[in-house]
Design a protein around this motif. Structure first.
Motif, mmCIF file in Angstrom:
data_model
loop_
_atom_site.group_PDB
_atom_site.id
_atom_site.type_symbol
_atom_site.label_atom_id
_atom_site.label_comp_id
_atom_site.label_asym_id
_atom_site.label_seq_id
_atom_site.Cartn_x
_atom_site.Cartn_y
_atom_site.Cartn_z
ATOM 1 N N PRO A 230 39.303 37.070 -2.206
ATOM 2 C CA PRO A 230 40.541 37.335 -1.472
ATOM 3 C C PRO A 230 41.429 36.102 -1.289
ATOM 4 O O PRO A 230 42.654 36.222 -1.263
ATOM 5 C CB PRO A 230 40.057 37.877 -0.128
ATOM 6 N N ALA B 203 45.174 35.997 -2.737
ATOM 7 C CA ALA B 203 46.315 35.747 -1.855
ATOM 8 C C ALA B 203 47.149 34.571 -2.364
ATOM 9 O O ALA B 203 48.385 34.619 -2.335
ATOM 10 C CB ALA B 203 45.831 35.488 -0.430
ATOM 11 N N LYS C 194 51.002 34.852 -3.634
ATOM 12 C CA LYS C 194 52.069 34.043 -3.044
ATOM 13 C C LYS C 194 52.935 33.406 -4.128
ATOM 14 O O LYS C 194 54.165 33.377 -4.026
ATOM 15 C CB LYS C 194 51.466 32.956 -2.157
ATOM 16 N N ASP D 218 43.867 46.344 -1.031
ATOM 17 C CA ASP D 218 43.501 44.966 -0.741
ATOM 18 C C ASP D 218 44.594 43.952 -1.066
ATOM 19 O O ASP D 218 44.375 42.758 -1.013
ATOM 20 C CB ASP D 218 42.228 44.589 -1.493
ATOM 21 N N PRO E 23 47.555 41.512 -0.405
ATOM 22 C CA PRO E 23 48.010 40.815 0.802
ATOM 23 C C PRO E 23 49.375 41.336 1.249
ATOM 24 O O PRO E 23 50.368 41.225 0.523
ATOM 25 C CB PRO E 23 48.103 39.347 0.365
#
Length: 82
Positions: free
Chosen positions: A42, A46, A50, A75, A77
């Motif tokens: 994760p 993420a 980003k 899942d 973000p």
């Protein structure tokens, strides 16, 4: 029907041959996002989201398309949804 199928095919196949400076960077960033998604890490996912989100905010269409598709996943973000 042929236009709907062949036009995207030609764009994808001829894209690398057009020598667009950002093409390699776009592919690398999207590849990292998909690799992070498959790794089930994760934090990595993420971080990659980003980066892709930043490119999408610049108006890059492939990044916007990928984020739109992945944002439907449970899942993904949430802060990086468009």
């Amino acid at each position: 029907m042929i236009k709907k199928v062949l036009l995207p095919f030609f764009i994808l196949c001829l894209g690398p041959l057009t020598a667009v400076a950002d093409y390699a960077e776009d592919c690398e960033v999207l590849d990292e996002l998909f690799s992070a998604r498959l790794s089930a890490d994760p934090v990595r996912y993420a971080r990659a989201s980003k980066i892709v989100f930043g490119f999408a905010k610049e108006g890059r269409p492939w990044h916007r398309f990928v984020l739109a598709a992945l944002s439907r996943e449970g899942d993904f973000p949430g802060e990086y949804r468009l």
